[in-house]
Design a protein around this motif. Structure first.
Motif, PDB file in Angstrom:
ATOM      1  N   ARG A  43     -86.879 -19.722  21.074  1.00 49.05           N
ATOM      2  CA  ARG A  43     -86.768 -21.186  21.081  1.00 49.05           C
ATOM      3  C   ARG A  43     -87.490 -21.821  22.265  1.00 49.05           C
ATOM      4  O   ARG A  43     -86.990 -21.832  23.390  1.00 49.05           O
ATOM      5  CB  ARG A  43     -85.294 -21.612  21.080  1.00 49.05           C
ATOM      6  CG  ARG A  43     -85.149 -23.111  20.870  1.00 49.05           C
ATOM      7  CD  ARG A  43     -83.724 -23.592  20.944  1.00 49.05           C
ATOM      8  NE  ARG A  43     -83.691 -25.034  20.763  1.00 49.05           N
ATOM      9  CZ  ARG A  43     -83.988 -25.920  21.716  1.00 49.05           C
ATOM     10  NH1 ARG A  43     -84.334 -25.501  22.911  1.00 49.05           N
ATOM     11  NH2 ARG A  43     -83.949 -27.214  21.449  1.00 49.05           N
ATOM     12  N   THR A  44     -88.679 -22.334  21.965  1.00 49.13           N
ATOM     13  CA  THR A  44     -89.385 -23.198  22.925  1.00 49.13           C
ATOM     14  C   THR A  44     -89.932 -24.340  22.089  1.00 49.13           C
ATOM     15  O   THR A  44     -90.241 -24.150  20.909  1.00 49.13           O
ATOM     16  CB  THR A  44     -90.589 -22.493  23.592  1.00 49.13           C
ATOM     17  OG1 THR A  44     -91.454 -22.012  22.556  1.00 49.13           O
ATOM     18  CG2 THR A  44     -90.161 -21.375  24.516  1.00 49.13           C
ATOM     19  N   HIS A  45     -90.071 -25.520  22.705  1.00 52.94           N
ATOM     20  CA  HIS A  45     -90.557 -26.657  21.919  1.00 52.94           C
ATOM     21  C   HIS A  45     -91.992 -26.431  21.470  1.00 52.94           C
ATOM     22  O   HIS A  45     -92.340 -26.675  20.324  1.00 52.94           O
ATOM     23  CB  HIS A  45     -90.443 -27.961  22.722  1.00 52.94           C
ATOM     24  CG  HIS A  45     -89.036 -28.456  22.830  1.00 52.94           C
ATOM     25  ND1 HIS A  45     -88.038 -27.745  23.436  1.00 52.94           N
ATOM     26  CD2 HIS A  45     -88.465 -29.599  22.386  1.00 52.94           C
ATOM     27  CE1 HIS A  45     -86.907 -28.414  23.365  1.00 52.94           C
ATOM     28  NE2 HIS A  45     -87.136 -29.547  22.725  1.00 52.94           N
ATOM     29  N   HIS A  46     -92.839 -25.941  22.392  1.00 52.11           N
ATOM     30  CA  HIS A  46     -94.223 -25.680  21.988  1.00 52.11           C
ATOM     31  C   HIS A  46     -94.249 -24.403  21.150  1.00 52.11           C
ATOM     32  O   HIS A  46     -93.291 -23.618  21.161  1.00 52.11           O
ATOM     33  CB  HIS A  46     -95.133 -25.560  23.211  1.00 52.11           C
ATOM     34  CG  HIS A  46     -94.804 -24.386  24.075  1.00 52.11           C
ATOM     35  ND1 HIS A  46     -93.783 -24.400  24.990  1.00 52.11           N
ATOM     36  CD2 HIS A  46     -95.339 -23.142  24.127  1.00 52.11           C
ATOM     37  CE1 HIS A  46     -93.716 -23.228  25.586  1.00 52.11           C
ATOM     38  NE2 HIS A  46     -94.641 -22.445  25.077  1.00 52.11           N
ATOM     39  N   TYR A  47     -95.337 -24.204  20.433  1.00 54.16           N
ATOM     40  CA  TYR A  47     -95.371 -23.051  19.528  1.00 54.16           C
ATOM     41  C   TYR A  47     -96.685 -22.304  19.650  1.00 54.16           C
ATOM     42  O   TYR A  47     -97.684 -22.829  20.118  1.00 54.16           O
ATOM     43  CB  TYR A  47     -95.145 -23.509  18.079  1.00 54.16           C
ATOM     44  CG  TYR A  47     -96.093 -24.600  17.623  1.00 54.16           C
ATOM     45  CD1 TYR A  47     -95.730 -25.937  17.709  1.00 54.16           C
ATOM     46  CD2 TYR A  47     -97.353 -24.285  17.118  1.00 54.16           C
ATOM     47  CE1 TYR A  47     -96.600 -26.931  17.304  1.00 54.16           C
ATOM     48  CE2 TYR A  47     -98.219 -25.281  16.705  1.00 54.16           C
ATOM     49  CZ  TYR A  47     -97.836 -26.606  16.806  1.00 54.16           C
ATOM     50  OH  TYR A  47     -98.700 -27.594  16.415  1.00 54.16           O
ATOM     51  N   ASP A  48     -96.613 -21.074  19.163  1.00 55.04           N
ATOM     52  CA  ASP A  48     -97.773 -20.197  19.138  1.00 55.04           C
ATOM     53  C   ASP A  48     -98.482 -20.419  17.794  1.00 55.04           C
ATOM     54  O   ASP A  48     -97.830 -20.417  16.754  1.00 55.04           O
ATOM     55  CB  ASP A  48     -97.220 -18.758  19.242  1.00 55.04           C
ATOM     56  CG  ASP A  48     -98.297 -17.734  19.447  1.00 55.04           C
ATOM     57  OD1 ASP A  48     -99.435 -17.992  19.012  1.00 55.04           O
ATOM     58  OD2 ASP A  48     -97.991 -16.676  20.032  1.00 55.04           O
ATOM     59  N   GLN A  49     -99.794 -20.605  17.859  1.00 56.29           N
ATOM     60  CA  GLN A  49    -100.563 -20.884  16.626  1.00 56.29           C
ATOM     61  C   GLN A  49    -100.521 -19.719  15.634  1.00 56.29           C
ATOM     62  O   GLN A  49    -100.861 -19.897  14.470  1.00 56.29           O
ATOM     63  CB  GLN A  49    -102.041 -21.154  16.977  1.00 56.29           C
ATOM     64  CG  GLN A  49    -102.260 -22.323  17.918  1.00 56.29           C
ATOM     65  CD  GLN A  49    -102.241 -23.658  17.204  1.00 56.29           C
ATOM     66  OE1 GLN A  49    -101.952 -23.744  16.018  1.00 56.29           O
ATOM     67  NE2 GLN A  49    -102.519 -24.727  17.946  1.00 56.29           N
ATOM     68  N   THR A  50    -100.123 -18.528  16.105  1.00 58.23           N
ATOM     69  CA  THR A  50    -100.191 -17.353  15.224  1.00 58.23           C
ATOM     70  C   THR A  50     -98.897 -17.124  14.428  1.00 58.23           C
ATOM     71  O   THR A  50     -98.787 -16.136  13.714  1.00 58.23           O
ATOM     72  CB  THR A  50    -100.471 -16.078  16.051  1.00 58.23           C
ATOM     73  OG1 THR A  50     -99.386 -15.929  16.974  1.00 58.23           O
ATOM     74  CG2 THR A  50    -101.789 -16.163  16.809  1.00 58.23           C
TER      75      THR A  50
END
Ligand code: PDD
Length: 286
Positions: free
Chosen positions: A98-105
């Motif tokens: 759980r983090t607001h930003h995300y990994d593109q993959t």
């Protein structure tokens, strides 16, 4: 019940959602609702096109071709022996810490399942009540986002007031309903909010406008005020599940003879005919 999870049709009891699915945690995803008439999904291609557009707008890359997804949904309808009802489809960005930003993959998670048939015939015949509410949603209402918190808050307000829908007003202008598009008829001319970031461009709305064009019926795609709504000759809403639904009372004020007006009736009939002919031509092609 059989559900489509990613590319597999499985029993509902086998379907699992990870507690760290971003759709579950953040509402980070998009969805669609499609109506099924006699086993045929109505305007499926248009719904899938909107699903892909919504996904793209929030940066979810889908690798599957829309045609392939349509075929899987047709298999799902068959697997459930569906005749009438709907399909709910949802895509979440994927599973991650759980983090607001995300990994593109991240791998998007897809789920689709049948919705039971609910008759709206009585409501369509007699008309429904609505209330008005302030439109406090974000400014990207063109995206069919899983984030429906404000929509459900005002729908609940309507329900508690014994009404069918909340009509949303932003800066005095009628945008749309909490889960529908809103139309007025004045002096024989239909009017609805233009498709921009303030409304969801409904598939039913688009279909109705197509019918208007075909028949040479007059309409305006221009914003209108709450006063215009209250002084309209006729008001109705459109959505996948409600089709063309007359509104006969708003905020306790009854319209004309408290029954659906002649234009609304005409549009209902024309819409039903379009459904019939399109679902028939799909059957014939199959
Ligand atoms: N709601 N506006 C909003 C905010 C909606 O949620 C919907 C549909 C519409 C009408 O769109 P369409 O004609 O494509 O169904 C307009 C669906 C049915 C729902 O959330 O259940």
């Amino acid at each position: 019940m059989k559900v489509l999870m990613n590319d597999e049709i499985i029993n509902r009891s086998e379907a699992k959602v990870d507690i760290e699915d971003r759709g579950y945690q953040f509402g980070d995803g998009v969805y669609e609702v499609v109506n099924i008439y006699e086993g045929i999904p109505f305007t499926l291609k248009e719904h899938i096109a909107r699903l892909y557009r919504s996904s793209m707008e929030i940066g979810i890359q889908l690798t599957e071709q829309p045609e392939q997804l349509c075929n899987r949904l047709l298999e799902l309808i068959k697997a459930n022996s569906m005749t009438n009802g709907g399909l709910y489809l949802q895509i979440s960005r994927g599973v991650s810490n759980r983090t607001h930003h995300y990994d593109q993959t991240l791998t998007p998670q897809f789920v689709a399942y049948p919705l039971p048939y609910k008759s709206v015939l009585d409501a369509q015949t007699n008309g429904v009540e609505a209330i008005t509410a302030e439109d406090l949603r974000w400014l990207r209402c063109d995206i069919k986002s899983l984030n429906l918190l404000y929509n459900i808050m005002v729908k609940q307000k309507a329900s508690e007031a014994g009404a069918f829908e909340s009509i949303l007003i932003r800066d005095g202008i009628v945008t749309e309903g909490s889960s529908s598009n809103i139309f007025i008829v004045k002096d024989g001319i239909l009017q609805t909010h233009p498709a921009n970031n303030l409304i969801l461009n409904g598939i039913t709305r688009t279909k109705l406008l197509e019918i208007m064009n075909k028949n040479g019926w007059k309409y305006k795609l221009e914003p209108f005020y709450k006063e215009d709504l209250m002084e309209a000759d006729e008001v109705f809403l459109t959505s996948t599940t409600s089709e063309v639904m007359p509104i006969i009372k708003i905020d306790g004020i009854t319209f004309s003879q408290a029954k659906p007006g002649p234009f609304t009736r005409k549009f209902q009939t024309a819409f039903r005919e379009a459904v019939k002919s399109e679902t028939k031509s799909t059957t014939e092609k199959a």
